[in-house]
Design a protein around this motif. Structure first.
Motif, PDB file in Angstrom:
ATOM      1  N   ARG A 133      14.422  19.973 -25.003  1.00 12.23           N
ATOM      2  CA  ARG A 133      14.345  18.594 -24.050  1.00 12.23           C
ATOM      3  C   ARG A 133      15.304  18.725 -23.144  1.00 12.23           C
ATOM      4  O   ARG A 133      14.920  18.509 -21.868  1.00 12.23           O
ATOM      5  CB  ARG A 133      14.635  17.382 -25.106  1.00 12.23           C
ATOM      6  N   ARG A 134      16.554  19.379 -23.368  1.00 13.66           N
ATOM      7  CA  ARG A 134      17.638  19.538 -22.234  1.00 13.66           C
ATOM      8  C   ARG A 134      16.921  20.586 -21.120  1.00 13.66           C
ATOM      9  O   ARG A 134      17.238  20.515 -20.002  1.00 13.66           O
ATOM     10  CB  ARG A 134      18.917  19.679 -22.718  1.00 13.66           C
ATOM     11  N   HIS A 135      16.469  21.635 -21.847  1.00 11.61           N
ATOM     12  CA  HIS A 135      15.890  22.791 -20.925  1.00 11.61           C
ATOM     13  C   HIS A 135      14.769  21.872 -20.124  1.00 11.61           C
ATOM     14  O   HIS A 135      14.613  22.555 -18.902  1.00 11.61           O
ATOM     15  CB  HIS A 135      15.175  23.707 -21.581  1.00 11.61           C
ATOM     16  N   ALA A 136      13.654  21.255 -20.572  1.00 11.11           N
ATOM     17  CA  ALA A 136      12.743  20.517 -19.629  1.00 11.11           C
ATOM     18  C   ALA A 136      13.320  19.789 -18.829  1.00 11.11           C
ATOM     19  O   ALA A 136      13.004  19.746 -17.423  1.00 11.11           O
ATOM     20  CB  ALA A 136      11.745  19.815 -20.479  1.00 11.11           C
ATOM     21  N   LEU A 137      14.436  19.053 -19.024  1.00 12.68           N
ATOM     22  CA  LEU A 137      15.010  17.949 -17.899  1.00 12.68           C
ATOM     23  C   LEU A 137      15.550  18.836 -16.858  1.00 12.68           C
ATOM     24  O   LEU A 137      15.439  18.544 -15.630  1.00 12.68           O
ATOM     25  CB  LEU A 137      16.271  17.320 -18.492  1.00 12.68           C
ATOM     26  N   TYR A 138      16.441  20.019 -17.005  1.00 17.31           N
ATOM     27  CA  TYR A 138      16.920  20.956 -16.362  1.00 17.31           C
ATOM     28  C   TYR A 138      15.831  21.566 -15.241  1.00 17.31           C
ATOM     29  O   TYR A 138      15.806  21.664 -14.111  1.00 17.31           O
ATOM     30  CB  TYR A 138      17.916  21.976 -16.781  1.00 17.31           C
ATOM     31  N   GLU A 139      14.777  22.019 -15.921  1.00 20.69           N
ATOM     32  CA  GLU A 139      13.610  22.810 -15.181  1.00 20.69           C
ATOM     33  C   GLU A 139      13.077  21.802 -14.140  1.00 20.69           C
ATOM     34  O   GLU A 139      12.697  22.299 -13.280  1.00 20.69           O
ATOM     35  CB  GLU A 139      12.515  23.349 -16.148  1.00 20.69           C
ATOM     36  N   LYS A 140      13.041  20.632 -14.484  1.00 27.25           N
ATOM     37  CA  LYS A 140      12.197  19.704 -13.777  1.00 27.25           C
ATOM     38  C   LYS A 140      13.321  19.360 -12.644  1.00 27.25           C
ATOM     39  O   LYS A 140      12.680  19.115 -11.547  1.00 27.25           O
ATOM     40  CB  LYS A 140      11.854  18.235 -14.488  1.00 27.25           C
ATOM     41  N   ALA A 141      14.487  19.330 -12.747  1.00 24.15           N
ATOM     42  CA  ALA A 141      15.368  19.034 -11.840  1.00 24.15           C
ATOM     43  C   ALA A 141      15.706  20.145 -10.620  1.00 24.15           C
ATOM     44  O   ALA A 141      15.703  20.001  -9.699  1.00 24.15           O
ATOM     45  CB  ALA A 141      16.840  18.758 -12.216  1.00 24.15           C
ATOM     46  N   ALA A 142      15.585  21.399 -11.326  1.00 27.20           N
ATOM     47  CA  ALA A 142      15.751  22.860 -10.522  1.00 27.20           C
ATOM     48  C   ALA A 142      14.358  23.001  -9.747  1.00 27.20           C
ATOM     49  O   ALA A 142      14.368  23.592  -8.698  1.00 27.20           O
ATOM     50  CB  ALA A 142      16.006  23.817 -11.156  1.00 27.20           C
ATOM     51  N   ASN A 143      13.099  22.528 -10.070  1.00 29.69           N
ATOM     52  CA  ASN A 143      11.943  23.026  -9.752  1.00 29.69           C
ATOM     53  C   ASN A 143      11.693  22.921  -8.052  1.00 29.69           C
ATOM     54  O   ASN A 143      11.127  23.626  -7.617  1.00 29.69           O
ATOM     55  CB  ASN A 143      10.740  22.268 -10.347  1.00 29.69           C
ATOM     56  N   SER A 144      12.115  21.686  -7.640  1.00 29.80           N
ATOM     57  CA  SER A 144      12.009  21.593  -6.045  1.00 29.80           C
ATOM     58  C   SER A 144      12.669  22.501  -5.360  1.00 29.80           C
ATOM     59  O   SER A 144      12.041  23.022  -4.337  1.00 29.80           O
ATOM     60  CB  SER A 144      12.244  19.955  -5.898  1.00 29.80           C
TER      61      SER A 144
END
Length: 423
Positions: free
Chosen positions: A220-231
């Motif tokens: 879940r933390r990985h998914a949150l971070y990926e979403k934050a870094a994606n843009s």
């Protein structure tokens, strides 16, 4: 020297043992994809700003630590700026005192607009300008996205389009480059077990939480971070200023080696060199050294046989210095060179202190010795400049000390000529 080969048994058996013992020690392959405009961007702008992104399991913390110690990059941490900046802002504007992370979390739960991407980028800009005035550092490593979950959930910080905030930032610091340590979610369990070996069983932890539950939280933390870094990844990819490093192997040594080689290729000079190991193969031992990630140097191919011993060792040291940005472990084949059958008295007396090799290099020597079935086949000495030189144990200690001195002095002279500023 009158050195004789020691019997190591059947060659095929020795190589089989070597492969078996180095399967987990040999560095994994790490793919690195570099945008077309990265090199020219880095060379044309001052200060250089490198943003770095990497979620749980990527080894980002180790990479940042090594970049700071090896290249002297200045770290700017976004989470630290948030933790310092929001209490200061609220104290000034509303006389609200925030002392803990929990205080900040409660505030942002009610008033999330206090944390925004535009505000954070302005904080980073101000931090760079403040440091430039004080120290004139010209390379800044920006770990922009926080790791705290309540911050990563903030919709004003995590946006689908970061262009407006980055454009404003680049008006002051053009040519920002981004490094992404990329880890697909399907590889997360593998890297988690490698970076945190204790999480390799299915038993409940002392706190009552199973490894599966822990893995679920990490995902879940990985998914949150990926979403934050994606843009940011999309923005810099389109600008051709993205460096994507494959972190799926979970091999933190190989990941760092890939990043180090990349930074060297971009003409960043090391503030300090990582530990160099040089093995002198006087006994002409035949092994597949590549399996140990060691670079083979044939001394007769880089130094003229008519050169003096001192000149040949100086050439060797210069070669190691030049190549150490690509490899840190070397095997020197001395057969047919000036060093072949040289006598101890032909080398200058050693006056410096030498000592047994430090633990991590001593372990590498033990791996080679174990692979050939003779635990004492090679021995190692460490110079005062932290180089490790490895010799067949059949060589006399005084000879090894003198050659260590000669190499260390030559290597130090080469290092002074090549070590400069970051760019």
């Amino acid at each position: 020297m009158g050195c004789t080969d020691s019997k190591i048994g059947d060659t095929a058996t020795a190589l089989s043992q070597l492969r078996a013992s180095t399967t987990s020690q040999t560095c994994s392959h790490v793919d690195v994809r570099t945008g077309a405009r990265v090199e020219t961007t880095v060379s044309e702008h001052d200060p250089v700003v490198i943003m770095i992104f990497g979620g749980p399991g990527t080894g980002k913390g180790k990479v940042i630590e090594h970049l700071r110690s090896t290249f002297g990059f200045q770290l700017i941490n976004g989470e630290d700026l948030i933790v310092r900046g929001i209490p200061k802002k609220l104290k000034i504007s509303r006389n609200i005192v925030l002392k803990t992370h929990e205080d900040i979390k409660l505030l942002l739960d009610d008033e999330p607009h206090h944390l925004s991407l535009e505000w954070l980028c302005k904080m980073v800009s101000q931090e760079i300008m403040d440091r430039q005035v004080k120290e004139m550092r010209n390379v800044y490593l920006v770990d922009l996205m926080p790791n705290l979950k309540f911050m990563l959930k903030n919709e004003h910080l995590v946006k689908e389009d970061c262009a407006a905030a980055i454009n404003e930032f680049e008006a002051k610091f053009p040519g920002t480059v981004t490094v992404e340590l990329h880890l697909p979610v399907e590889y997360l369990a593998k890297t988690k077990s490698l970076f945190h070996p204790r999480l390799t069983n299915t038993k409940d932890s002392p706190g009552g939480q199973s490894d599966e539950a822990d893995m679920s939280r990490t995902s879940r933390r990985h998914a949150l971070y990926e979403k934050a870094a994606n843009s940011f990844v999309k923005y810099f990819s389109q600008a051709e200023r993205l460096i994507e490093v494959d972190a799926s192997s979970g091999d933190k040594v190989a990941i760092w080696e890939a990043v180090r080689k990349l930074m060297s290729s971009l003409r960043f000079s090391a503030k300090i060199h990582d530990h160099v190991l040089v093995l002198f193969n006087f006994s002409n031992l035949h092994l597949d050294w590549n399996l140990l990630n060691m670079h083979v140097i044939r001394l007769v191919e880089i130094a003229s046989t008519t050169d003096s011993v001192e000149s040949a060792v100086e050439t060797l040291a210069r070669y190691v210095e030049t190549t150490s940005f690509e490899c840190l472990k070397f095997v020197v084949q001395v057969e047919g060179s000036q060093l072949d059958n040289i006598k101890t008295e032909q080398l200058k007396r050693a006056v410096m202190f030498t000592a047994p090799a430090p633990g991590h290099c001593d372990q590498q020597v033990r791996e080679i010795n174990d692979a050939i079935g003779q635990p004492d086949y090679f021995k190692a000495l460490c110079s005062t400049d932290d180089e490790t030189l490895v010799f067949p144990s059949s060589l006399g200690n005084e000879f090894c000390r003198r050659l260590t001195l000669l190499f260390s002095e030559s290597h130090k002279a080469c290092s002074k000529k090549t070590t400069g500023n970051c760019l």
